[in-house]
Scaffold this active site. Sequence first.
Site, PDB file in Angstrom:
ATOM      1  N   GLY A  50      -9.473  -2.857 -13.959  1.00 25.67           N
ATOM      2  CA  GLY A  50      -9.877  -2.765 -12.553  1.00 25.67           C
ATOM      3  C   GLY A  50      -9.442  -1.408 -12.028  1.00 25.67           C
ATOM      4  O   GLY A  50      -9.091  -0.511 -12.824  1.00 25.67           O
ATOM      5  N   LYS A 107      -1.372   7.512  -5.754  1.00 24.38           N
ATOM      6  CA  LYS A 107      -2.125   8.747  -5.508  1.00 24.38           C
ATOM      7  C   LYS A 107      -1.273   9.983  -5.716  1.00 24.38           C
ATOM      8  O   LYS A 107      -1.767  11.042  -6.100  1.00 24.38           O
ATOM      9  CB  LYS A 107      -2.736   8.746  -4.104  1.00 24.38           C
ATOM     10  CG  LYS A 107      -4.168   8.264  -4.079  1.00 24.38           C
ATOM     11  CD  LYS A 107      -4.384   6.787  -4.108  1.00 24.38           C
ATOM     12  CE  LYS A 107      -4.665   6.150  -5.414  1.00 24.38           C
ATOM     13  NZ  LYS A 107      -4.806   4.697  -5.342  1.00 24.38           N
ATOM     14  N   HIS A 136     -24.047  25.093   1.706  1.00 22.87           N
ATOM     15  CA  HIS A 136     -24.139  25.460   0.301  1.00 22.87           C
ATOM     16  C   HIS A 136     -23.027  26.441  -0.011  1.00 22.87           C
ATOM     17  O   HIS A 136     -22.802  27.369   0.758  1.00 22.87           O
ATOM     18  CB  HIS A 136     -25.499  26.111   0.024  1.00 22.87           C
ATOM     19  CG  HIS A 136     -25.618  26.604  -1.395  1.00 22.87           C
ATOM     20  ND1 HIS A 136     -25.808  25.741  -2.444  1.00 22.87           N
ATOM     21  CD2 HIS A 136     -25.532  27.851  -1.912  1.00 22.87           C
ATOM     22  CE1 HIS A 136     -25.860  26.437  -3.576  1.00 22.87           C
ATOM     23  NE2 HIS A 136     -25.694  27.724  -3.278  1.00 22.87           N
ATOM     24  N   ARG A 156      -4.270  -9.988  -8.437  1.00 20.32           N
ATOM     25  CA  ARG A 156      -3.225 -10.169  -7.432  1.00 20.32           C
ATOM     26  C   ARG A 156      -3.203 -11.633  -6.980  1.00 20.32           C
ATOM     27  O   ARG A 156      -4.207 -12.337  -7.107  1.00 20.32           O
ATOM     28  CB  ARG A 156      -3.512  -9.292  -6.201  1.00 20.32           C
ATOM     29  CG  ARG A 156      -3.812  -7.835  -6.525  1.00 20.32           C
ATOM     30  CD  ARG A 156      -2.597  -6.989  -6.748  1.00 20.32           C
ATOM     31  NE  ARG A 156      -1.678  -6.951  -5.622  1.00 20.32           N
ATOM     32  CZ  ARG A 156      -0.444  -6.411  -5.719  1.00 20.32           C
ATOM     33  NH1 ARG A 156      -0.014  -5.919  -6.864  1.00 20.32           N
ATOM     34  NH2 ARG A 156       0.333  -6.383  -4.660  1.00 20.32           N
ATOM     35  N   GLU A 207     -10.506  -4.464 -21.391  1.00 23.83           N
ATOM     36  CA  GLU A 207     -11.180  -5.204 -20.318  1.00 23.83           C
ATOM     37  C   GLU A 207     -11.993  -6.348 -20.929  1.00 23.83           C
ATOM     38  O   GLU A 207     -12.709  -6.168 -21.891  1.00 23.83           O
ATOM     39  CB  GLU A 207     -12.101  -4.253 -19.511  1.00 23.83           C
ATOM     40  CG  GLU A 207     -13.022  -4.916 -18.511  1.00 23.83           C
ATOM     41  CD  GLU A 207     -12.290  -5.746 -17.469  1.00 23.83           C
ATOM     42  OE1 GLU A 207     -11.324  -5.252 -16.861  1.00 23.83           O
ATOM     43  OE2 GLU A 207     -12.683  -6.927 -17.279  1.00 23.83           O
ATOM     44  N   CYS A 224       0.824  -1.192   0.000  1.00 24.82           N
ATOM     45  CA  CYS A 224       0.000   0.000   0.000  1.00 24.82           C
ATOM     46  C   CYS A 224       0.863   1.249   0.000  1.00 24.82           C
ATOM     47  O   CYS A 224       0.727   2.122  -0.842  1.00 24.82           O
ATOM     48  CB  CYS A 224      -0.904  -0.028   1.221  1.00 24.82           C
ATOM     49  SG  CYS A 224      -1.789   1.486   1.464  1.00 24.82           S
TER      50      CYS A 224
END
Lengths: 419, 473
Positions: B187, B60, B452, B277, B208, B51
Site C-alpha cells: 500500500g 516525508k 512553460h 490499520r 503484495e 500523522c
Amino acid sequence: MAKDYVMPKLAMAMNEGTVAQWMAAEGDFLRPGDVVMAVETEKVTYEVEAPHEGYLHILVPEGETVPVETPVGKFAENEDELKSLQQEVQSQDADKPVEAAPSAVPGVAAPTGTDLRTASSTASGGRIKASPLARKIARDKGLDIALLQGTGPGGRIVKRDILLALEQGIGRFAAATAVGGMREKARLPLSGARATVASRMMESLQSSAQLASRWESDITDLLRMRTHFVAREEQFRTSVSMNAFIIRAIVSAIRQVPIINAALQGEDIVIYENVNMGLAISLPGESPWDSSLMVPVIRDVDSMGVVEIDREMKALVERARNGQLGPDDMKDSTITLSSTAGLAPPGMSTSPVLNLPNAVIVGPSTPQEKPVSRNGEIVVRTMMPMSMTFDHRILNGEPAARFMKYLHECLEHPELMLA
Amino acid sequence: MASLLENNLMTDQYDVAVIGAGPGGYVAGIRAAQLGLKACVIEKDKPGGVCLNWGCIPSKSLIHQAELFHSLREMEGVGVTVDRTKLNYKKVQGKSRDATKALSSGVAGLLRKNKVGLVKGTAKIAGKGLISLDDGKQIKARNILVATGSRALQIPGFEFDEKQVLSSDGILAMTELPKSLLILGAGAIGCEFAYVMNAFGVEVTLVEMAEHILPWEDYEAVAVLDKSFRDVGIQVLTGTRAKQMQRLDDSVQVTLEDSSGAPIEVTAEKVLAVFGRVPNTENLGLREIGVKLDERGYVPVGDYCQTNIPGIFAIGDITPTPALAHVASKEGEIAIEYMAGHTPMYKGVEPELVPSAIYSEPQLAGFGLREDQAKDKGVKFKKSVFPLRGAGKSIAVGKPEGLAKVLTDRDTGELLGAHVVGHNATELIHELLLGKSSELLPADIAEMIHAHPTLSEAVMEAMRGIDGKPIHM
Ligand SMILES: Cc1cc2nc3c(=O)[nH]c(=O)nc-3n(C[C@H](O)[C@H](O)[C@H](O)COP(=O)(O)OP(=O)(O)OC[C@H]3O[C@@H](n4cnc5c(N)ncnc54)[C@H](O)[C@@H]3O)c2cc1C
C-alpha cells in the site's frame, strides 16, 4: 467575402436562442432593416433584422437552439459567392456523421471543439453564476439556468442543482411568447407533498361547516411567568417556548369544554379522552419558491407539563427539519395548533383551515404592545391575536365561545392552568 | 439538586470536547474556536496524532533525505564525488524526529493561540455529554467529537517485536539500516518505505497479495511506478501472500506463496509488516452508550459525521472513509460547522473528491474513477493519457518517467477521475482536482495558458487530448 450571421445576444441573461422561423428564404437578397428571422428565448420571441446587405445563406434549420454568437447563416456579397457557400455545405454534409456522433441530444449542435469554446466564452460573459459542467448539462437537457438556484460556493449553480431541477421538472423551457404579456418564471409540478396539501385543504373547505372567530388576549402576565422557566433553561434542558404554554392553555380549556377535542365519525361525534396536538410546521419547499407544510402530532399532551411539551415539540420539529418524520408521526391528532406568531405582522389574525377530521384548529399570531384600559387607566400591554376555526357540524357556537373564553382567560391569567 | 451543583463545581463545561489531537481532532478544535464554540482537545500522547508523530510527517522527512542521497549519483555525473559510505542513518532518523517535534509543538501553539484547551489524559465517554479522564477528572460537553485514529494492524504469526518484525512505528524509530528488508503489503506506506530503504542501499523485497502494488490506484499509473521500482533494484512480488514466518538469530525467514500456490522462501534481516490499520475504538465507552460499531470496529457515520447517538460525532481513521490525514481534517471541519449551527457545503467527505498521494520517486496521485472501475460500471467515458516526457521540463530536470491520465464522461465532459504519476505528481493533481470540484470542462483546463516549461503542461496536454489533440505528442 461572405459575412457570418450569428445568433445575437438579445438580453443580458441570454445564453442561447432558438431559430423559431426564417422570415427570409435561402438566397434572398436582404438590406439592413429587413427582417431575417424570429428568435425565441426562454422569455420572449424577437424578430431580428439583417445587420448587413447580401444574399442570405441559411446554416441552422428552424427549431434548432444554439448558443449566442454561433453562426446561424451567412451573407454572401454576390450570387457566385452564394453558390459556392451552398456547395460547401453539401460537401461538408458528407463527413457529418463522424462529427455528429457524439451528440446524444437531438436539436443541439454537436459538441465539436468549436462549439465548446463558443459556449464557454458566452458563459463567462453572462451574469448567472454556474459551473461549466452545470451549463453544459442544462444546455443539453433544455433547462434554463436563469430559473434555478445554486447551492455551490457563492450560490453558484452546480451539477447537483441541475439534476435536482430535472428531477422536479423546474426550469423547463416554457413556451416563450410575448403576446400574452405574462412571462413565466417557473413551473412547479403539483405533485408529491404539494398535491397532498392541496387536496386536503380543498377537501376540508368543501366537506365541513367551518366557522372562524378571532379575538385578542393579553399575554403580559404569561410572558412574565415564562421568564422563570427561561431562567431555568439548564435545569429543564430547554428554553420553554410560548407555544408550549398555549398548548397547555388549550388542554385546560378542553377540560372545561371536552367537545372541542372531537371528530365526526360517520353518524357519530366522537369525543376523545386524550389530547393529541397536531402541530402545523412550515418547512423549506421542494423549489425555492414554495414552502411545504406538515402536521406532526405530539401525543397525550394532556398528561404533560409545559417543559415536557416543549421538549417533545422541539424534538418533533427537529425531526421534521431533518426529514425524519414517518407516517406514524402524522397520525391521530385530535386538535391542531397552527401558529403564525413571529411569521405574520404584529396584530394580524388568521382563520386557519380545519385539519380534518379535527373539530377545532387554534391559530395564535404575532403579539404586539398596545394601549389598553385596565381599571380605568390606559396601560401598555402585550396583546396576542388569537383565532379558532371550528366545525359547526360537531359543535355549536355556545361551546365554541365557552372554549374561547376559557382559553382567553388561561392566557390572561396563567394561574388558571393549574386548575 | 446537591449532586447537580457538585458536578458543576468539579467539571469543566464545553460546547464541544474532542478526543484525540491528530489531524482530525486538532483541526476540529481550532475550527470550533473560530466559530465561537468553547472547545477542548483531549490527547493522551503528543499533539499531532499519528500523522504528525508516526505517519505523514516523519515519513516525508525520510523520503526527502532519501531523494537527496539518491541524487548524489547525479552529482557524480558532473564530477562531484561524495563519500556515500559515510552515511549516518541515525542522523537521518534524527532529522525526521526533529521535524515531528517542531510541528507537534506548533500544533500545541496553534491550539493555545486559538484558546482551545489542550487536556492531557486518556479519555473515556462516561455518559451523554460526559467524559472521564484517567486521572479521575471529568469533562462536560454538549457535543463529543471522537477522533482517536488508528494503529497498525497486527496479523497472527507476524506479531511485531519492533526489532526484527517492524510496524510502521518501528521502522520510523529505527536508527540503523538493515542489510535487507522484506516489506509485506504494498500500500502507500509499504511503497514509500520500499523507495526510502532502497535509496539508502538496503536490499528490498516488496510483497503484495493483490495483482499489482497499490491495488486501489489506477493500474496504468501504477505500472509506471512498478517499473521504476524494479529498475532501481527493488524486488517486487505481486499476487503473492505471506504464509508464515520464522525468527532466526539475526534474520527472519518468511514463506510466501505465489498465485499458482508455489512456495517462495525469503530471508531478510528485518520484516516491515504493513497490512493495514485498525481503528482505536475500544475502551472508549462507545458501545456502552450505544454507539454502533461495524464488524471491523469502525464507527459508521451519517450526515455531518454524526453517529447514531445524538451529540456524538466521529471523524478520521475511526470511520470507514479513507484513512488519510486530509480526510480526517475535512471531516473535523464539517462536524464542527454543523455543531455550530452552520450548514457545511458538504454533508461528508465525497469519496470522488479525495486525492490519494504516494510520495516515492516517482510520485503517484489520483482521485475519482479508475479505468477498470469505469469499465466494470459500464460508464461511457473518454480517456486521455499524456506522457510526462512530452513536457519539456521533465527532460530538463531529468525526470521523464510518468504520465497524466484523465477520464471524462463521454457525454457531459465531466471529469470522472485523474491519475498522475511522476515527479511532483502529488502537487500536479490539485489542478485536476480543482477542475473536478469546480465542475470545469476539459476545455477550461486545455485552453488555460500554462507557464512553460512546467510539468503542469502535461496536465493541460492530457486535457487537450479529451476533445482534440495534444500538441507535443
Ligand atoms: C507511516 C504512515 C504514513 C502516513 N502517511 C500519510 C500521508 O502521507 N498522507 C496522509 O494523508 N495520511 C498519511 N497517513 C495516515 C494518517 O496518519 C492518518 O490518516 C491520520 O493521522 C488520521 O488522523 P486522525 O485524527 O483520525 O487520527 P490520529 O492521527 O491517529 O490521531 C488520533 C489521536 O488520538 C489520540 N487518542 C487515541 N485514543 C485516545 C484517548 N482515549 N484519549 C485521548 N487521546 C486518544 C492518539 O494518541 C492520537 O494522537 C500515514 C499513516 C502512517 C502510519
